[in-house]
Scaffold this active site. Sequence first.
Site, PDB file in Angstrom:
ATOM      1  N   PHE A  22       5.308  10.988   3.380  1.00 34.99           N
ATOM      2  CA  PHE A  22       4.329   9.903   3.648  1.00 34.99           C
ATOM      3  C   PHE A  22       4.939   8.477   3.067  1.00 34.99           C
ATOM      4  CE2 PHE A  22       0.242   7.830   1.745  1.00 34.99           C
ATOM      5  CZ  PHE A  22      -0.718   8.066   2.924  1.00 34.99           C
ATOM      6  N   GLU A  56       5.353   0.772  -2.177  1.00 35.93           N
ATOM      7  CA  GLU A  56       6.561   0.098  -2.269  1.00 35.93           C
ATOM      8  C   GLU A  56       6.550  -0.453  -3.693  1.00 35.93           C
ATOM      9  OE1 GLU A  56       5.979  -3.300   0.473  1.00 35.93           O
ATOM     10  OE2 GLU A  56       5.753  -1.803   2.384  1.00 35.93           O
ATOM     11  N   ALA A  77       3.923  -2.533  -4.313  1.00 37.00           N
ATOM     12  CA  ALA A  77       2.359  -2.238  -3.743  1.00 37.00           C
ATOM     13  C   ALA A  77       2.156  -0.653  -4.109  1.00 37.00           C
ATOM     14  CB  ALA A  77       2.394  -2.581  -2.348  1.00 37.00           C
ATOM     15  N   ALA A 123      -6.155  14.518   1.182  1.00 37.40           N
ATOM     16  CA  ALA A 123      -5.069  15.190   0.439  1.00 37.40           C
ATOM     17  C   ALA A 123      -5.316  15.189  -1.005  1.00 37.40           C
ATOM     18  CB  ALA A 123      -3.867  14.260   0.692  1.00 37.40           C
ATOM     19  N   ARG A 124      -6.145  14.305  -1.721  1.00 33.62           N
ATOM     20  CA  ARG A 124      -6.429  14.428  -3.119  1.00 33.62           C
ATOM     21  C   ARG A 124      -6.784  15.571  -3.630  1.00 33.62           C
ATOM     22  NH1 ARG A 124      -8.176   8.158  -3.190  1.00 33.62           N
ATOM     23  NH2 ARG A 124      -6.208   7.196  -3.598  1.00 33.62           N
ATOM     24  N   ARG A 183       3.133  36.897 -30.040  1.00 32.82           N
ATOM     25  CA  ARG A 183       3.754  36.278 -31.261  1.00 32.82           C
ATOM     26  C   ARG A 183       2.920  36.530 -32.482  1.00 32.82           C
ATOM     27  NH1 ARG A 183       7.672  33.472 -33.972  1.00 32.82           N
ATOM     28  NH2 ARG A 183       6.687  32.020 -35.031  1.00 32.82           N
ATOM     29  N   GLN A 187       1.422  23.457 -27.325  1.00 27.64           N
ATOM     30  CA  GLN A 187       1.204  23.606 -28.677  1.00 27.64           C
ATOM     31  C   GLN A 187       0.996  25.036 -29.161  1.00 27.64           C
ATOM     32  OE1 GLN A 187       0.628  20.913 -30.843  1.00 27.64           O
ATOM     33  NE2 GLN A 187       0.107  21.837 -32.452  1.00 27.64           N
ATOM     34  N   GLY A 189       4.096  26.724 -30.001  1.00 28.87           N
ATOM     35  CA  GLY A 189       4.809  25.985 -31.215  1.00 28.87           C
ATOM     36  C   GLY A 189       5.980  25.391 -30.865  1.00 28.87           C
ATOM     37  N   GLU A 203      -0.680   9.694  -5.403  1.00 23.90           N
ATOM     38  CA  GLU A 203      -1.804   9.639  -4.584  1.00 23.90           C
ATOM     39  C   GLU A 203      -3.069   9.026  -5.107  1.00 23.90           C
ATOM     40  OE1 GLU A 203      -2.349  13.264  -2.075  1.00 23.90           O
ATOM     41  OE2 GLU A 203      -0.325  13.662  -2.367  1.00 23.90           O
TER      42      GLU A 203
HETATM   43  N1  COS Z   1     -11.988   5.792   3.927  1.00 23.96           N
HETATM   44  C1  COS Z   1     -12.186   4.958   5.053  1.00 23.96           C
HETATM   45  N2  COS Z   1     -12.342   3.693   5.077  1.00 23.96           N
HETATM   46  C2  COS Z   1     -11.854   3.232   3.756  1.00 23.96           C
HETATM   47  C3  COS Z   1     -11.877   4.122   2.527  1.00 23.96           C
HETATM   48  C4  COS Z   1     -11.969   5.380   2.898  1.00 23.96           C
HETATM   49  N3  COS Z   1     -11.852   6.396   1.786  1.00 23.96           N
HETATM   50  N4  COS Z   1     -11.724   3.487   1.807  1.00 23.96           N
HETATM   51  C5  COS Z   1     -11.620   2.054   2.063  1.00 23.96           C
HETATM   52  N5  COS Z   1     -11.996   1.934   3.354  1.00 23.96           N
HETATM   53  C6  COS Z   1     -12.149   0.929   4.080  1.00 23.96           C
HETATM   54  C7  COS Z   1     -13.326  -0.143   3.631  1.00 23.96           C
HETATM   55  O1  COS Z   1     -14.369   0.559   4.211  1.00 23.96           O
HETATM   56  C8  COS Z   1     -12.972  -1.398   4.069  1.00 23.96           C
HETATM   57  O2  COS Z   1     -13.021  -1.619   5.477  1.00 23.96           O
HETATM   58  P1  COS Z   1     -13.583  -2.996   6.177  1.00 23.96           P
HETATM   59  O3  COS Z   1     -12.704  -3.856   5.963  1.00 23.96           O
HETATM   60  O4  COS Z   1     -13.976  -2.562   7.403  1.00 23.96           O
HETATM   61  O5  COS Z   1     -14.780  -3.174   5.376  1.00 23.96           O
HETATM   62  C9  COS Z   1     -11.233  -1.364   3.678  1.00 23.96           C
HETATM   63  O6  COS Z   1     -10.915  -0.045   4.036  1.00 23.96           O
HETATM   64  C10 COS Z   1     -10.803  -2.114   2.617  1.00 23.96           C
HETATM   65  O7  COS Z   1     -11.417  -1.222   1.533  1.00 23.96           O
HETATM   66  P2  COS Z   1     -11.520  -1.732   0.075  1.00 23.96           P
HETATM   67  O8  COS Z   1     -12.160  -3.248  -0.002  1.00 23.96           O
HETATM   68  O9  COS Z   1     -12.175  -0.724  -0.670  1.00 23.96           O
HETATM   69  O10 COS Z   1     -10.064  -1.778  -0.301  1.00 23.96           O
HETATM   70  P3  COS Z   1      -9.142  -2.197  -1.686  1.00 23.96           P
HETATM   71  O11 COS Z   1      -8.047  -3.196  -1.355  1.00 23.96           O
HETATM   72  O12 COS Z   1     -10.327  -2.707  -2.604  1.00 23.96           O
HETATM   73  O13 COS Z   1      -8.650  -0.910  -2.095  1.00 23.96           O
HETATM   74  C11 COS Z   1      -8.218   0.960  -3.443  1.00 23.96           C
HETATM   75  C12 COS Z   1      -9.217  -0.097  -2.606  1.00 23.96           C
HETATM   76  C13 COS Z   1      -7.913   0.579  -4.873  1.00 23.96           C
HETATM   77  C14 COS Z   1      -9.319   2.296  -3.644  1.00 23.96           C
HETATM   78  C15 COS Z   1      -7.309   1.590  -2.414  1.00 23.96           C
HETATM   79  O14 COS Z   1      -6.201   0.614  -2.323  1.00 23.96           O
HETATM   80  C16 COS Z   1      -6.563   2.804  -3.241  1.00 23.96           C
HETATM   81  O15 COS Z   1      -6.852   3.936  -3.021  1.00 23.96           O
HETATM   82  N6  COS Z   1      -5.401   2.458  -3.677  1.00 23.96           N
HETATM   83  C17 COS Z   1      -4.574   3.711  -4.287  1.00 23.96           C
HETATM   84  C18 COS Z   1      -3.502   3.874  -2.819  1.00 23.96           C
HETATM   85  C19 COS Z   1      -2.849   5.259  -3.456  1.00 23.96           C
HETATM   86  O16 COS Z   1      -3.309   6.033  -3.583  1.00 23.96           O
HETATM   87  N7  COS Z   1      -1.374   5.302  -3.574  1.00 23.96           N
HETATM   88  C20 COS Z   1      -0.563   6.123  -3.675  1.00 23.96           C
HETATM   89  C21 COS Z   1       0.210   6.662  -2.468  1.00 23.96           C
HETATM   90  S1  COS Z   1       0.659   8.282  -2.060  1.00 23.96           S
HETATM   91  S2  COS Z   1       2.219   8.331  -3.246  1.00 23.96           S
END
Ligand code: COS
Length: 421
Positions: free
Chosen positions: A129, A133, A136, A249-250, A275, A344, A347, A371
């Site tokens: 997956f 970046e 990001a 996935a979480r 022990r 811990q 030891g 994630e």
């Molecule tokens: N399911 C479906 N849609 C979702 C959603 C979800 N769980 N979460 C958000 N959306 C949608 C929102 O409804 C919104 O849609 P509209 O634009 O139509 O209103 C859009 O996505 C943007 O959502 P939001 O404003 O919440 O986005 P943000 O940029 O504020 O980001 C977080 C929210 C921080 C929660 C998100 O960027 C995130 O989960 N970041 C972590 C990423 C991550 O896990 N990275 C690791 C990758 S795997 S190693």
Amino acid sequence: MAGRRWPLDELLTETNRAWRARAREVAEKVVRPKAAHYDRVQEYPWEIKDALCASGLMGVWIPAEYGGGGGGVLDLCLVVEELSKACGGVGVLYAVNALGSFPLLLAGTEEQKRHYLPEIASGRRLCAFGLSERGAGSDAGGLATRCEVGASELIINGDKKWTTNGGAADIYTVFTVSDPTSMSRRLSAVLIEKGDPGFAIGRTEDKMGIRCVPVVELHFRDCRVPADRILGGRPGVGFKHAMMTLDRARPGVAAQAVGCAQGATDLAVVYCNQRQQFGQPISGFQMVQGMLADMSTQIEAARQLVHASARALDLGAKDVTRMAAQAKLFATDMAMKVTTDAVQLFGGYGYMRDYPVEKYMRDAKITQIYEGTNQVQRIVVARSIIKQAASLEHLKAYIPLPDHPNTLADRARAPVAPAQA
Ligand code: COS
């Protein structure tokens, strides 16, 4: 441990228990004996992957119509926990195939599903997956990798970071910017295959934990693939697909954390019985007993949250985002604490690499990060509960405003208004 029966097992179906038993067998026979070796050499354990395929465990979460086991997220979590009890790296080596294939399951076209899922389900092709970046991580919307969408082909340019399973995997779900001018329809997911022209695996990271599974950089330089590789056949829905995938996935990451915590605790209990200090096993000391009791209780609480969130996903419940985030947040913070406590209890020996327990602590650490960091999970949970406070408006009547003369005691003394007919 084989044969252990726990009252809450009654909440699992026969099928759930059968998947778990199969995973436990592979974990004890194949994974545990090799865990320290692969941790040391930091190489992908192909023999373990082959054993997982032979046992029919790859693709447990993929519907039977696409060649999978026909199980759900709960079955996936049960397998991940068992594998992680023996090795947290193998837990994610397995689970990351679910992370990579969930976008296909959730949003792929029928042709894409029929083309890719059977080979993923059999384990012939592995998945990864590609979201994060260099610039990001938590800000998943802030990607820079570009995808030019043409009538017949897609051209991808950019770089991905921290792609787990990269190099070993054959299929990559890669998130790209297809429309930089749009706020809401900026991203698209693209299916990339090993060997696509212009696609290369870059640096392999040297990691603290989960060392048997590669984490790499991906590079795209004018990588040209057919236009039908865009996930779901239409651009602009990549962000939603990424978020929906992470919701699904979480619980798997949370299960990995529960497995690491349980694996470390199992070793600690055996060690504490063995022990001797002050003329008796250290498990006889109340301070040690208190630690073991707390470790076990926290693991069970996390496990039930994992199972509940997985069941909710399997039942197609709405608004699972918060629960999946809570499971991930609670279980992974728990795992960090419990695996540290297990060290811990061992030891001085626990701190040494020739003892098996410190590896659990190293493997557990990443679960708080990937994630979605646990800070991001807290954002997700907090946003959800603040939004839901709209349904709690009636409680306002019980919260005196700062300039309001009435206290709660005054209110309690006031006559109750007759109920409306
Ligand atoms: N399911 C479906 N849609 C979702 C959603 C979800 N769980 N979460 C958000 N959306 C949608 C929102 O409804 C919104 O849609 P509209 O634009 O139509 O209103 C859009 O996505 C943007 O959502 P939001 O404003 O919440 O986005 P943000 O940029 O504020 O980001 C977080 C929210 C921080 C929660 C998100 O960027 C995130 O989960 N970041 C972590 C990423 C991550 O896990 N990275 C690791 C990758 S795997 S190693």
